[in-house]
Design a protein around this motif. Structure first.
Motif, short mmCIF file in Angstrom:
data_model
loop_
_atom_site.label_atom_id
_atom_site.label_comp_id
_atom_site.label_asym_id
_atom_site.label_seq_id
_atom_site.Cartn_x
_atom_site.Cartn_y
_atom_site.Cartn_z
N GLY A 97 0.85 -1.14 0.10
CA GLY A 97 0.04 -0.12 -0.19
C GLY A 97 0.75 1.29 -0.14
N LYS A 98 2.16 1.18 -0.45
CA LYS A 98 2.87 2.48 -0.55
C LYS A 98 2.29 3.67 -1.34
N LYS A 99 1.90 3.30 -2.52
CA LYS A 99 1.37 4.48 -3.26
C LYS A 99 0.07 4.98 -2.59
N LYS A 100 -0.72 4.26 -2.25
CA LYS A 100 -2.04 4.70 -1.47
C LYS A 100 -1.82 5.46 -0.33
N ASN A 101 -0.61 4.96 0.46
CA ASN A 101 -0.39 5.84 1.62
C ASN A 101 0.47 7.03 1.48
N GLU A 102 1.25 7.01 0.31
CA GLU A 102 1.88 8.34 0.00
C GLU A 102 0.88 9.53 -0.54
N ILE A 103 -0.24 8.76 -1.41
CA ILE A 103 -1.11 9.90 -1.86
C ILE A 103 -1.88 10.50 -0.67
N GLN A 104 -2.46 9.45 0.28
CA GLN A 104 -3.08 9.95 1.36
C GLN A 104 -2.44 10.96 2.31
N PHE A 105 -1.06 10.73 2.19
CA PHE A 105 -0.11 11.77 3.09
C PHE A 105 -0.13 13.25 2.13
N ALA A 106 -0.02 12.90 0.93
CA ALA A 106 0.21 14.39 -0.05
C ALA A 106 -1.09 15.24 0.10
N LYS A 107 -2.37 14.33 0.20
CA LYS A 107 -3.68 15.24 0.52
C LYS A 107 -3.62 15.61 1.52
N SER A 108 -3.46 14.89 2.57
CA SER A 108 -3.35 15.60 3.93
C SER A 108 -2.55 16.78 4.25
N ASN A 109 -1.25 16.96 3.29
CA ASN A 109 -0.18 18.16 3.18
C ASN A 109 -1.31 19.31 2.63
N LYS A 110 -2.08 19.00 1.76
CA LYS A 110 -3.04 20.03 0.78
C LYS A 110 -3.79 20.64 2.07
N GLU A 111 -4.48 19.74 2.72
CA GLU A 111 -5.50 20.38 3.71
C GLU A 111 -4.77 21.09 4.76
N LEU A 112 -3.54 20.90 5.17
CA LEU A 112 -2.65 21.66 6.18
C LEU A 112 -2.51 23.11 5.29
N ALA A 113 -2.12 22.98 4.16
CA ALA A 113 -1.83 24.03 3.32
C ALA A 113 -2.99 24.97 3.14
N GLN A 114 -4.11 24.48 3.05
CA GLN A 114 -5.41 25.29 3.01
C GLN A 114 -5.71 25.80 4.35
N LEU A 115 -5.35 25.24 5.49
CA LEU A 115 -5.72 25.96 6.77
C LEU A 115 -4.63 27.05 7.00
N GLN A 116 -3.41 26.76 6.48
CA GLN A 116 -2.50 27.62 6.84
C GLN A 116 -2.69 28.96 5.98
N PHE A 117 -3.52 28.80 4.75
CA PHE A 117 -3.93 29.95 3.96
C PHE A 117 -4.87 30.64 4.64
N SER A 118 -5.80 29.77 5.01
CA SER A 118 -7.00 30.48 5.72
C SER A 118 -6.61 31.28 6.99
N GLN A 119 -5.57 30.84 7.85
CA GLN A 119 -5.22 31.52 8.97
C GLN A 119 -4.51 32.87 8.47
N LEU A 120 -3.64 32.76 7.36
CA LEU A 120 -2.85 33.93 6.76
C LEU A 120 -4.01 35.09 6.57
N LEU A 121 -5.13 34.70 5.62
CA LEU A 121 -6.05 35.43 5.26
C LEU A 121 -6.71 36.36 6.63
N VAL A 122 -6.92 35.33 7.78
CA VAL A 122 -7.63 36.03 8.92
C VAL A 122 -6.71 37.08 9.53
N ASP A 123 -5.20 36.57 9.48
CA ASP A 123 -4.36 37.42 10.16
C ASP A 123 -4.03 38.71 9.66
N LEU A 124 -4.04 38.63 8.25
CA LEU A 124 -3.86 39.98 7.35
C LEU A 124 -5.20 40.86 7.56
N LYS A 125 -6.24 40.00 7.39
CA LYS A 125 -7.49 40.93 7.36
C LYS A 125 -7.58 41.55 8.59
#
Length: 415
Positions: A97-125
């Motif tokens: 399940g290497k590829k499945k786990n790697e993809i799942q980890f990459a999708k989780s990283n995207k979710e973290l990037a979206q949350l970081q972006f949301s927080q940046l928007l809040v802070d700057l606003k």
């Protein structure tokens, strides 16, 4: 000549007005969304996370290899390609399940990037809105100081004339002069504050022009009297549900679990599957063989990374507990700060503010008429100067503390 001078002055005034951009809070927020370079740059983190997901889905390329005869010792020939050649094609097959786990980890990283972006928007606003209110009330302070300064400069000029004639003592002139000096110091300090806030507003809105802000009286009053939805405990609950920074730390636990699962699957050997054609060197002529290769799992080759990933999970769990406590404490502190500012300002009744202006105008009129002594006049003017600045500061701090609370709760909390 007079007409030419008037024309030049008119053109200069028009140019100055054109270079000054009048903006409401809504205008500033719209410009911020369109032009803020920090926001525009941070959006690419999400795009890069998408690219990481795409990369995680890609398999290793199949490999092809071959051989031809270099020296035929029997017939004493070189490159006897016609009777001795072969080719092999192989493909790495991921197991565990290497590829499945790697993809799942990459999708989780995207979710973290979206949350970081949301927080940046809040802070700057939040920074934008606080800068807006800082500018508004510094401008109001300046207007008041300039009005007082105009009157005092005219009065000081008249006293200077009378002092030179010997009709008024130098002591009285110096007493008035000290107030003028203080007003000028206030003006310089306020102008410096305005300059700093204007520069910050330019960066936040991406504007190259000098920004002039406006806050209508009705809108100001509505903002000042606004009350949060619910009590302190409700605000804490809302913050735990909506605060992007806290949610980031929660998702970081899941992210570290996905990473640990991926690292664990890397201990599973991969299969190398291939097919081979051999013309003349095998058991049979023109034979086709199936080839299978797999490493012998004598030890776990990724054991250290697996252990490290387990510790990362524990670390992120502790960090999330700290972030929860910290967020609840910050909400409580921000709420109490807002309430203190709110209560302090609204201890003043509207009639108190009206009385202040009434007495101010009365003092000016009576001093001109000689009904108020110089000592009483200067004492009142000093008290009035300080009181006006404090009132504007109280209003500003209500707005600023409300924005800090908004920043933490990250949902609509004021009526």
């Amino acid at each position: 000549m007079i007409k030419i001078t008037t024309l030049v002055l008119s053109v200069s005034a028009f140019v100055c007005l054109s270079a000054q951009q009048q903006m409401s809070l809504q205008d500033c927020e719209l410009a911020f969304q369109k032009n803020n370079l920090q926001v525009l740059a941070s959006q690419y983190n999400i795009n890069m996370a998408d690219a990481d997901i795409l990369q995680a889905k890609i398999w290793e390329l199949p490999q092809i290899s071959g051989y031809v005869n270099a020296i035929n010792p029997e017939d004493k020939r070189v490159f006897d390609v016609g009777r001795a050649k072969g080719v092999e094609v192989s493909q790495l097959i991921y197991l565990g399940g290497k590829k499945k786990n790697e993809i799942q980890f990459a999708k989780s990283n995207k979710e973290l990037a979206q949350l970081q972006f949301s927080q940046l928007l809040v802070d700057l606003k939040t920074e934008l809105r606080q800068t807006y209110y800082n500018l508004i009330y510094e401008q109001k302070k300046r207007t008041s100081i300039e009005s007082q300064l105009k009157y005092m400069n005219d009065l000081l000029s008249a006293y200077k004339t009378q002092t030179d004639k010997g009709n008024i003592s130098l002591k009285d002139y110096v007493r008035l002069q000290s107030i003028v000096i203080q007003l000028n110091n206030d003006k310089i300090e306020i102008n410096n504050n305005i300059l700093a806030f204007q520069q910050k507003m330019k960066v936040l809105t991406g504007s190259s022009e000098r920004i002039s802000l406006d806050l209508p009286k009705t809108e100001e009053n509505e903002l000042l009297v606004s009350q949060p939805f619910g009590d302190l405990e409700i605000l804490k609950e809302k913050a735990l549900v909506n605060n992007a920074d806290y949610l980031y730390n929660l998702r970081l636990i899941d992210n570290s679990k996905f990473f640990a699962q991926w690292q664990k699957s890397l201990n599973t050997p991969d299969l190398n599957l291939g097919a081979e054609y051999d013309q003349n060197s095998g058991t049979f002529r023109n034979e086709i063989n199936l080839k299978v290769g797999i490493p012998i799992p004598l030890w776990k080759v990724n054991k250290g990374n697996v252990e490290r990933a387990k510790y990362a999970i524990q670390q992120n769990e502790k960090n999330s507990e700290y972030q929860k406590l910290n967020l609840e404490t910050q909400v409580e502190s921000a709420y109490q700060t807002w309430k203190n500012q709110y209560d302090q300002y609204f201890e003043l009744k509207p009639v108190d503010l009206e009385n202040l202006e009434t007495v101010y105008n009365g003092i000016l009129k009576n001093f001109r008429s000689g009904n108020v002594s110089l000592i009483d006049f200067t004492d009142f003017m000093e008290s009035y100067r300080q009181t006006v600045l404090q009132i504007y500061e109280m209003k500003k701090q209500i707005m600023i503390s409300a924005e800090e609370l908004n920043q933490l709760v990250q949902t609509k909390i004021f009526y």
